[in-house]
Design an enzyme around this catalytic site. Structure first.
Site, PDB file in Angstrom:
ATOM      1  N   ARG A   2      -7.666  -7.775  -8.401  1.00 19.40           N
ATOM      2  CA  ARG A   2      -8.382  -9.048  -8.515  1.00 19.40           C
ATOM      3  C   ARG A   2      -9.860  -8.763  -8.722  1.00 19.40           C
ATOM      4  O   ARG A   2     -10.291  -7.622  -8.623  1.00 19.40           O
ATOM      5  CB  ARG A   2      -8.227  -9.828  -7.210  1.00 19.40           C
ATOM      6  CG  ARG A   2      -8.648  -8.975  -6.013  1.00 19.40           C
ATOM      7  CD  ARG A   2      -8.738  -9.778  -4.733  1.00 19.40           C
ATOM      8  NE  ARG A   2      -8.594  -8.951  -3.554  1.00 19.40           N
ATOM      9  CZ  ARG A   2      -9.551  -8.240  -2.980  1.00 19.40           C
ATOM     10  NH1 ARG A   2     -10.766  -8.215  -3.507  1.00 19.40           N
ATOM     11  NH2 ARG A   2      -9.327  -7.524  -1.900  1.00 19.40           N
ATOM     12  N   ARG A  34     -24.263  -9.214   1.723  1.00 20.64           N
ATOM     13  CA  ARG A  34     -23.477 -10.414   1.989  1.00 20.64           C
ATOM     14  C   ARG A  34     -24.182 -11.218   3.076  1.00 20.64           C
ATOM     15  O   ARG A  34     -24.395 -10.713   4.183  1.00 20.64           O
ATOM     16  CB  ARG A  34     -22.077 -10.037   2.471  1.00 20.64           C
ATOM     17  CG  ARG A  34     -21.305  -9.232   1.449  1.00 20.64           C
ATOM     18  CD  ARG A  34     -19.853  -9.115   1.851  1.00 20.64           C
ATOM     19  NE  ARG A  34     -19.151  -8.186   0.990  1.00 20.64           N
ATOM     20  CZ  ARG A  34     -17.824  -8.106   0.910  1.00 20.64           C
ATOM     21  NH1 ARG A  34     -17.070  -8.901   1.653  1.00 20.64           N
ATOM     22  NH2 ARG A  34     -17.250  -7.233   0.116  1.00 20.64           N
ATOM     23  N   ASN A  82      -7.101  -2.960  -5.517  1.00 23.93           N
ATOM     24  CA  ASN A  82      -7.187  -4.419  -5.406  1.00 23.93           C
ATOM     25  C   ASN A  82      -7.052  -5.021  -6.795  1.00 23.93           C
ATOM     26  O   ASN A  82      -7.843  -4.731  -7.688  1.00 23.93           O
ATOM     27  CB  ASN A  82      -8.503  -4.840  -4.764  1.00 23.93           C
ATOM     28  CG  ASN A  82      -8.558  -4.410  -3.314  1.00 23.93           C
ATOM     29  OD1 ASN A  82      -7.576  -4.530  -2.586  1.00 23.93           O
ATOM     30  ND2 ASN A  82      -9.676  -3.877  -2.892  1.00 23.93           N
ATOM     31  N   GLU A 122      -1.503   7.932   7.861  1.00 24.61           N
ATOM     32  CA  GLU A 122      -2.379   8.761   7.035  1.00 24.61           C
ATOM     33  C   GLU A 122      -3.262   9.601   7.930  1.00 24.61           C
ATOM     34  O   GLU A 122      -3.563   9.215   9.058  1.00 24.61           O
ATOM     35  CB  GLU A 122      -3.352   7.867   6.240  1.00 24.61           C
ATOM     36  CG  GLU A 122      -2.959   7.477   4.879  1.00 24.61           C
ATOM     37  CD  GLU A 122      -3.972   6.521   4.239  1.00 24.61           C
ATOM     38  OE1 GLU A 122      -3.577   5.891   3.268  1.00 24.61           O
ATOM     39  OE2 GLU A 122      -5.125   6.396   4.707  1.00 24.61           O
ATOM     40  N   LYS A 123      -3.744  10.688   7.414  1.00 22.00           N
ATOM     41  CA  LYS A 123      -4.794  11.442   8.088  1.00 22.00           C
ATOM     42  C   LYS A 123      -6.001  10.524   8.199  1.00 22.00           C
ATOM     43  O   LYS A 123      -6.331   9.795   7.268  1.00 22.00           O
ATOM     44  CB  LYS A 123      -5.141  12.665   7.231  1.00 22.00           C
ATOM     45  CG  LYS A 123      -6.361  13.402   7.688  1.00 22.00           C
ATOM     46  CD  LYS A 123      -5.996  14.749   8.258  1.00 22.00           C
ATOM     47  CE  LYS A 123      -7.162  15.365   9.017  1.00 22.00           C
ATOM     48  NZ  LYS A 123      -6.896  15.514  10.449  1.00 22.00           N
ATOM     49  N   GLY A 133      -9.158  -5.423   5.852  1.00 21.68           N
ATOM     50  CA  GLY A 133      -9.593  -4.618   6.984  1.00 21.68           C
ATOM     51  C   GLY A 133      -8.726  -4.797   8.223  1.00 21.68           C
ATOM     52  O   GLY A 133      -9.042  -4.281   9.294  1.00 21.68           O
ATOM     53  N   LYS A 165       0.809  -1.225   0.000  1.00 19.86           N
ATOM     54  CA  LYS A 165       0.000   0.000   0.000  1.00 19.86           C
ATOM     55  C   LYS A 165       0.839   1.269   0.000  1.00 19.86           C
ATOM     56  O   LYS A 165       0.431   2.285  -0.573  1.00 19.86           O
ATOM     57  CB  LYS A 165      -0.904   0.016   1.218  1.00 19.86           C
ATOM     58  CG  LYS A 165      -1.958  -1.058   1.210  1.00 19.86           C
ATOM     59  CD  LYS A 165      -2.827  -0.780   2.408  1.00 19.86           C
ATOM     60  CE  LYS A 165      -3.828  -1.869   2.640  1.00 19.86           C
ATOM     61  NZ  LYS A 165      -4.842  -1.403   3.581  1.00 19.86           N
TER      62      LYS A 165
END
Ligand code: ADP
Length: 446
Positions: A289, A335, A287, A199-200, A164, A116
């Site tokens: 994929r 989901r 991502n 990061e902010k 996550g 990232k």
């Protein structure tokens, strides 16, 4: 087109890929663990090969066994699905070394974007806005200086993070040093790489992501999805299009195309952005994929994304022109997880004794489970996705409520997220589109 594809995954996505392959006239080999021997993709495959015991390390992540299965069965392509080996550049390389086509991006694409902190650098190079923050952190002092410059709260993230996990929000300078040390330790334990960056922390953003397809030369976007309904940074409900002013949407999709073109992206990919209350958008990650929530894009554009992945990998190139890709109506996906929403979404596995999926106009089900199926405990809890299309958001919401009212997934002790989704669909903030990533924490916890 390929003759035979090996599907290196399980569950609903294995079935999704199998269906696309069959429609393209490609034979299918489904590899599976012992725990998945009676899952639907295995039963429906032209050939099934057991590659190891239930533990993912020994089966779905077992590169030698998967490649052996591909060679023995004579597969000329491998589709990795999502999760497991889907973003493993080394696996893609080894696949190619055996003369088998990896249906996905190039290993170089994956390496550039898999980390990232590197992805942030590439976005900056391409002129795409990123959340104010740092490159990979060298020291606690650097973190303190950067945080005081951009202002608290800040979020620490693992460069190798995903799903996550590996994120930590810090509200004041006194907590930063400890948080940095803990985050590094967690990143090392979870991803084998202690590197983190800062990061902010954007307060109350929307998570909006852009679907792209590229063939190494040209990139098109297939509009965007809103995935703000998250619990602990995990998506639960997704919809397309997002609820944004048109000029913000235009900015987002062109930024996404710019970044993907910058690296000559190949195959399907998703660029994730946060959008703040003022409509400023910031790239957070890509991502490389197919994603769980890809069907909402298929519903509004009519494009079969998995089939396009096959065609691009087979060298047929990108058939779609940007002007042909129209977004029509509104789609929502929920989901269905085997989790108990009343008990902190704890996994609730068991045998499915009664199963009734909804049907009718505008309803799509992607699921690998059936009556009598015992949900294995070793994998993620996703047992299916209900996706609906409506002429507009209001119709899509009404249709989803109707669909969920028909849905029965029952068994001893088995709980699912169906009742939770029904509550979301009735929530006044959701109904008027006031959805931000803190929706569940703020609007659903009474
Ligand atoms: P992962 O790869 O683990 O999914 P992401 O970088 O995509 O991690 O972030 C997942 C979610 O975490 C986002 O959708 C958002 O809800 C939250 N998040 C990530 N970065 C920030 C940030 N800078 N400010 C606020 N929330 C963030």
């Amino acid at each position: 087109m390929f003759k035979k594809v090996l599907i290196a995954n399980r569950g609903e996505i294995a079935l999704r890929i199998l269906r696309a392959a069959r429609e393209l006239g490609v034979r299918t080999v489904v590899v599976h663990s012992k725990a998945d021997a009676d899952s639907l993709p295995v039963l429906l495959a032209d050939e099934a090969i057991c590659i190891g015991p239930a533990s993912p390390q020994q089966s779905y992540l077992n590169i030698p066994n998967i490649l052996s299965a591909a060679i023995i069965s004579g597969a000329d392509a491998i589709h990795p699905g999502y999760g497991f080996l889907a973003e493993n550049a080394q696996f893609a390389e080894m696949t190619a070394e055996h003369g088998i086509t990896f249906i996905g991006p190039t290993p170089e694409n994956m390496r550039m974007l898999g980390d990232k902190a590197t992805a942030r650098r590439i976005a900056r190079e391409a002129g795409v806005p990123i959340v104010p923050g740092t490159d990979a952190l060298e020291s606690v002092e650097e973190a303190l200086a950067a945080a005081s410059e951009i202002g608290y709260p800040v979020i620490l993230k693992a460069s190798a993070g995903g799903g996550g996990r590996g994120m930590r929000v810090v509200h004041n300078p006194e907590d930063l040093e400890n948080a940095v040390l803990q985050a590094q330790e967690e990143a090392r334990a979870a991803f084998g790489n202690p590197e983190i960056y800062l990061e902010k922390y954007v307060e109350e953003p929307k998570h909006v992501e852009v679907q792209v397809l590229g063939d190494g030369e040209r990139v098109v976007h297939l509009w965007e999805r809103d995935c703000s309904i998250q619990r602990r940074h995990q998506k639960l409900l997704e919809e397309a299009p997002s609820i944004l002013p048109d000029e913000v949407r235009e900015g987002l999709v062109s930024a996404a195309v710019k970044l993907a073109e910058h690296i000559g992206y190949t195959s399907a990919g998703t660029l994730e952005f946060l959008v703040d209350r003022e409509g400023h958008y910031y790239f957070i990650e890509m991502n490389t994929r197919i994603q769980v929530e890809h069907p909402v894009t298929e519903m509004i554009t009519g494009v079969d994304l998995v089939a396009e992945q096959f065609r691009i990998a087979a060298g047929e190139g990108l058939r779609l022109r940007q002007e042909e890709i129209e977004a029509r109506g509104h789609a929502i996906e929920v989901r269905i997880n085997a989790e108990d929403p009343d008990r902190n979404f704890r996994p609730s596995i068991g045998k499915i004794e009664t199963l009734l999926w909804p049907g009718g106009n505008g309803v799509r089900i992607d699921s690998h489970v059936y009556t009598g199926y015992a949900i294995p405990s070793q994998y993620d809890s996703l047992i299916g996705k209900v996706i609906v299309w409506g002429a507009d958001r209001e119709e899509a919401i009404r249709r989803m409520k109707r669909a969920l009212a028909e849905t029965v997934v029952d068994g001893p002790g088995l709980k699912t997220t169906v009742p939770f989704h029904k509550k979301v669909l009735d929530n006044a903030f959701f109904r008027r589109g006031a959805i931000y990533t803190n929706f569940i924490a703020r609007r659903m916890s009474e």
